[in-house]
Design an enzyme around this catalytic site. Structure first.
Site, short mmCIF file in Angstrom:
data_model
loop_
_atom_site.label_atom_id
_atom_site.label_comp_id
_atom_site.label_asym_id
_atom_site.label_seq_id
_atom_site.Cartn_x
_atom_site.Cartn_y
_atom_site.Cartn_z
N ASP A 180 51.28 41.64 35.20
CA ASP A 180 51.99 42.49 36.12
C ASP A 180 51.85 43.98 36.75
O ASP A 180 51.61 44.80 37.66
CB ASP A 180 53.56 41.83 36.38
CG ASP A 180 54.08 42.49 35.04
OD1 ASP A 180 53.22 43.23 34.21
OD2 ASP A 180 55.00 42.52 35.40
N SER A 181 50.63 44.76 35.84
CA SER A 181 50.33 45.32 35.59
C SER A 181 49.19 45.75 36.89
O SER A 181 48.71 46.80 37.20
CB SER A 181 48.44 45.88 34.31
OG SER A 181 48.34 44.52 34.09
N ASP B 32 51.99 36.24 33.81
CA ASP B 32 53.01 37.11 33.49
C ASP B 32 54.41 36.96 34.32
O ASP B 32 54.33 37.43 36.21
CB ASP B 32 52.70 38.38 34.20
CG ASP B 32 53.46 39.87 33.19
OD1 ASP B 32 54.30 39.27 32.17
OD2 ASP B 32 52.65 40.66 32.89
N LYS C 183 54.44 34.94 30.90
CA LYS C 183 54.65 35.69 30.03
C LYS C 183 56.24 36.35 30.48
O LYS C 183 56.69 36.52 31.85
CB LYS C 183 53.66 36.73 29.78
CG LYS C 183 54.68 37.86 29.09
CD LYS C 183 53.12 38.73 28.49
CE LYS C 183 52.17 39.13 29.36
NZ LYS C 183 53.93 40.51 29.49
N GLU D 121 53.89 45.19 22.47
CA GLU D 121 53.50 47.05 23.14
C GLU D 121 53.68 47.77 22.90
O GLU D 121 55.14 48.26 22.53
CB GLU D 121 53.50 46.95 24.60
CG GLU D 121 53.23 48.40 25.75
CD GLU D 121 53.17 47.54 27.09
OE1 GLU D 121 53.10 45.98 27.23
OE2 GLU D 121 52.52 48.25 27.48
O1 KIV Z 1 51.05 43.49 32.63
C1 KIV Z 1 50.05 43.74 31.71
O2 KIV Z 1 48.99 43.87 31.73
C2 KIV Z 1 50.67 43.27 30.79
C3 KIV Z 1 49.80 43.56 29.48
C4 KIV Z 1 49.24 45.19 29.01
C5 KIV Z 1 50.75 42.94 27.42
O3 KIV Z 1 51.61 43.14 30.19
#
Ligand code: KIV
Length: 267
Positions: free
Chosen positions: A46-47, A85, A114, A183
């Site tokens: 979700d980044s 995610d 995730k 993290e």
């Molecule tokens: O959203 C994301 O990219 C993440 C990673 C940085 C682990 O959760």
């Protein structure tokens, strides 16, 4: 090459003692490159919200945003395990977690989901695993909780915090998670958790002793649109490569140097 399975990921830690390389991707061309380079797990994080959608946190990202990007990534990836995610607000209850995870698997083509958190989401993790959805956990600094924790800060520095995260990692394993992202936690805590768990830990800002590493692809490639955290290593400087290419193109257009006759059609 056949598709990597959850069992392959577990075997990497339990039998082969080989580290796991994880990267994010958000679209077809980058996901194809990442997969063809041999990455084990492609995470549609979700980044996405910060890397591609211009938000200043992951909080505004919706299920529709995520699905829009999980689909092309799943179409591109032939070998790696694709993990989607779950965005903020999409797994607050067991019912919503099951509903949205199903969308990622059935509509999005992902192999696993995730979720961020420990104790607070154990019921969701147990229900997802029972229903047949492979779950990756995420502990330590949780970007979806930045309003609560007050910013992007290392977690688990005090003894109490470290014990809390350690306990939650054990609970997630017991609940059936197949791997856990750690993290921004101190190296010593990541090492302790990694030694104790049978499932792999995937670190980001968690030091060298986890069973795998994950980075945000655009950070690794040297895009400079965001603040670069200390744990990022840049393997390329695409920011300046792209800027130079676009500047040269613009100059060629302004000076009528593009296109040439060879790049044109004869009448
Ligand atoms: O959203 C994301 O990219 C993440 C990673 C940085 C682990 O959760």
């Amino acid at each position: 090459m056949s598709k990597i399975t959850i069992q392959d990921i577990l075997r990497r830690k339990q039998k082969e003692h080989r580290n796991i390389a994880v990267l994010t991707a958000y679209d077809f061309p980058f996901a194809k490159l990442v997969d063809e380079a041999g990455i084990d797990i492609v995470l549609v994080g979700d980044s996405l919200g910060m890397v591609c959608l211009g938000y200043d946190s992951t909080l505004p990202v919706t299920m529709e945003d995520m699905l829009h990007h999980v689909k092309p990534v799943s179409r591109a990836v032939k070998h790696a395990l694709v993990v989607a995610d779950m965005p903020f607000g999409s797994y607050q209850t067991v019912g919503s977690a099951l509903h949205n995870a199903k969308r990622f698997i059935k509509e999005g083509g992902a192999q696993a989901v995730k979720l961020e958190g420990g104790e607070r989401i154990l019921d969701q993790v147990k229900s997802l695993v029972r229903a047949g959805f492979p779950v990756m956990g995420h502990l330590g600094m949780l970007p979806q909780s930045i309003r609560k924790i007050g910013g992007y800060k290392v977690q688990g520095k005090t003894k109490d915090e470290a014990n809390q995260i350690f306990g939650e990692a054990l609970e997630l394993e017991r609940a059936g998670a197949f791997a856990i992202v750690l993290e921004c936690v101190p190296n010593s805590l990541a090492k302790r958790i990694t030694k104790k768990l049978n499932i792999p830990t995937i670190g980001i800002g968690a030091g060298p002793d986890t069973d795998g590493q994950v980075l945000v692809l655009h950070d690794l490639l040297g895009f400079r649109s965001q603040v670069r955290p200390r744990f990022v290593r840049c393997y390329a400087d695409l920011d300046s490569v792209i800027r130079k290419a676009v500047t040269r193109y613009r100059q060629d257009v302004l000076r009528r140097k593009f296109p040439s006759l060879e790049e044109s059609f004869k009448g």
